[in-house]
Design an enzyme around this catalytic site. Sequence first.
Site, PDB file in Angstrom:
ATOM      1  N   GLU A 226      61.184  49.407   9.675  1.00 24.42           N
ATOM      2  CA  GLU A 226      61.762  50.414  10.566  1.00 24.42           C
ATOM      3  C   GLU A 226      61.473  50.108  12.033  1.00 24.42           C
ATOM      4  O   GLU A 226      62.316  50.338  12.900  1.00 24.42           O
ATOM      5  CB  GLU A 226      61.228  51.802  10.194  1.00 24.42           C
ATOM      6  CG  GLU A 226      61.632  52.276   8.818  1.00 24.42           C
ATOM      7  CD  GLU A 226      63.136  52.230   8.587  1.00 24.42           C
ATOM      8  OE1 GLU A 226      63.907  52.465   9.543  1.00 24.42           O
ATOM      9  OE2 GLU A 226      63.552  51.948   7.461  1.00 24.42           O
TER      10      GLU A 226
ATOM     11  N   GLU B 155      70.056  45.181   7.740  1.00 24.38           N
ATOM     12  CA  GLU B 155      68.977  45.451   6.799  1.00 24.38           C
ATOM     13  C   GLU B 155      68.236  44.171   6.426  1.00 24.38           C
ATOM     14  O   GLU B 155      67.015  44.177   6.241  1.00 24.38           O
ATOM     15  CB  GLU B 155      69.540  46.112   5.534  1.00 24.38           C
ATOM     16  CG  GLU B 155      69.936  47.562   5.722  1.00 24.38           C
ATOM     17  CD  GLU B 155      68.764  48.413   6.168  1.00 24.38           C
ATOM     18  OE1 GLU B 155      67.764  48.490   5.421  1.00 24.38           O
ATOM     19  OE2 GLU B 155      68.828  48.970   7.271  1.00 24.38           O
TER      20      GLU B 155
END
Length: 399
Positions: free
Chosen positions: A144, A194
Site C-alpha cells: 500500500e 497491482e
Amino acid sequence: MTDDRNDATGSENVPSRQRKRFPGISSRAYEHPADRSALVALRKLSGFDTVFKALSALLPERSLRLLFLSDSVRVSDAQFAHLHVMLRDACYILDLEKVPAMYVTQDPKPNAMCIGLDEPIIVVTTGLVELLDEEEMRAVVGHEVGHALSGHAVYRTILLFLTSLAVKVAWIPLGNVAIMAIVTALREWFRKSELSADRAGLLVGQDPKASMRGLMKIAGGNHLHEMNVDAFLAQAKEYEEGGDLRDSVLKILNVLPRTHPFTTVRAAELKQWSESRDFQRIMDGHYPRRSEDKDTSVTDSFRESAAHYADTVRSSKDPLMKLVGDIAGGAGDLGGKLRDKFTGGGSGGGKNTGGGTPTDRSPGSGSAEGTNGDTEGGANGGGEGTDGDGTGGKGPAGA
C-alpha cells in the site's frame, strides 16, 4: 544501505530483523513496464495536476475521509500499534517522507486499499488483519505504501467515483456505456499497478516466502498446512499455458470486471521478479532516484513497455498470444486460423498449390511489436491481494 532502526519521525523502531532501506528511491525502480509508461506520460502532461485539482470538488474524497474517521479505527501508537510500527517502517524503507493515515475497517473479506487525491490514506479490513501473520502483513503494508509512492491513490479514487457514477447514470441511454469504457480502461491499468505494488511490498518485507504465503492465504484462506508454494505456482503455469483459443477468450472475459490480476498470476509474476537481476540491483543499492524523475523520457518508457509486450507475446504459451505472434510475424489466413482454433482443426478441403508443405511460422519469428493497451488506472483497488471491487458498506476495499 542501512537497517531500519528508526522511523520517519525519528522515534526508535526496531524491526524483528535487519532490512535494507532505499533512500530517495523512485517508484520507477519497481513499477511494471505498462504501469510505469502510463504514469510517466500522465505526469508529463501539461496541466495534468491542475485538471485533477479541479475535479476534486466532484470526487468523494472528503466524504470517504469522514466516513473512515467516523466509523473505522485509526491506526496509531494507541490503536493497532503493531500496524502503526509496520506503516512507519515501510515509509522509512521506501523513504516516503509523509506517513499516510491508516484505518482498520470491519469487514470479514481480506482487503486493503490506498485512496485520496491530496493526501493518500490506507485502509485495511479486519479480515486481512486476522488472516496474515506479521511478515505477511508487512508485505501488504509495503504494497500500500508502494501505491502511495507511485501516485496510484489518485487514480483509484477516480475509479471509485466513476464506478459509482456508472450506477447512477445507468438509466441514461449510452451514458453507462461511455463511463464503463473508461472504467474498463482504468481497471486494466490498475491491474498492472497491482503487480508494481506487489514488488514494493517485497522491497519492504524483503521476505519472498512471506509474500508468497500472503498471496496463498488470500486465495485459499488460513490453511497453509494444506497448501504448497510449488503446487500453487504450478496452477499459474497451467492457467497461462493451458486450453485452446476459446479458453483464452474466456480468460479475458473473466478478468475484465476485476481490479486485480488473479492471485496465482500475481504470485508467479512476483517470484519471477524476485529472482531477476533488476531486483538484485535494487537490493545492492543501484536504483533510479526520485531526483531524476524530472528527466525521465516518455519515449524511452513507452519503448521499454513495447519491448516488454513484444517479449511477452514471443514467450507466451497462451493460444491467443501464439496467434498474435503468428499474425505479427506474417503468418497468413487469419480467418482460417481462427476457424481452425475454434473448431479443433482445419477442414481438409484446402489444397496446397505452392508445391510445398505449408508451415506456420513460430510465435517467436517476426517483430511482434504490439502493445497490450494496459493503461492501468490505479484507482479502484489498493486492496492487498484481493480483487475487491467492493462499493458497498464503508467504501470499497481492494488492494
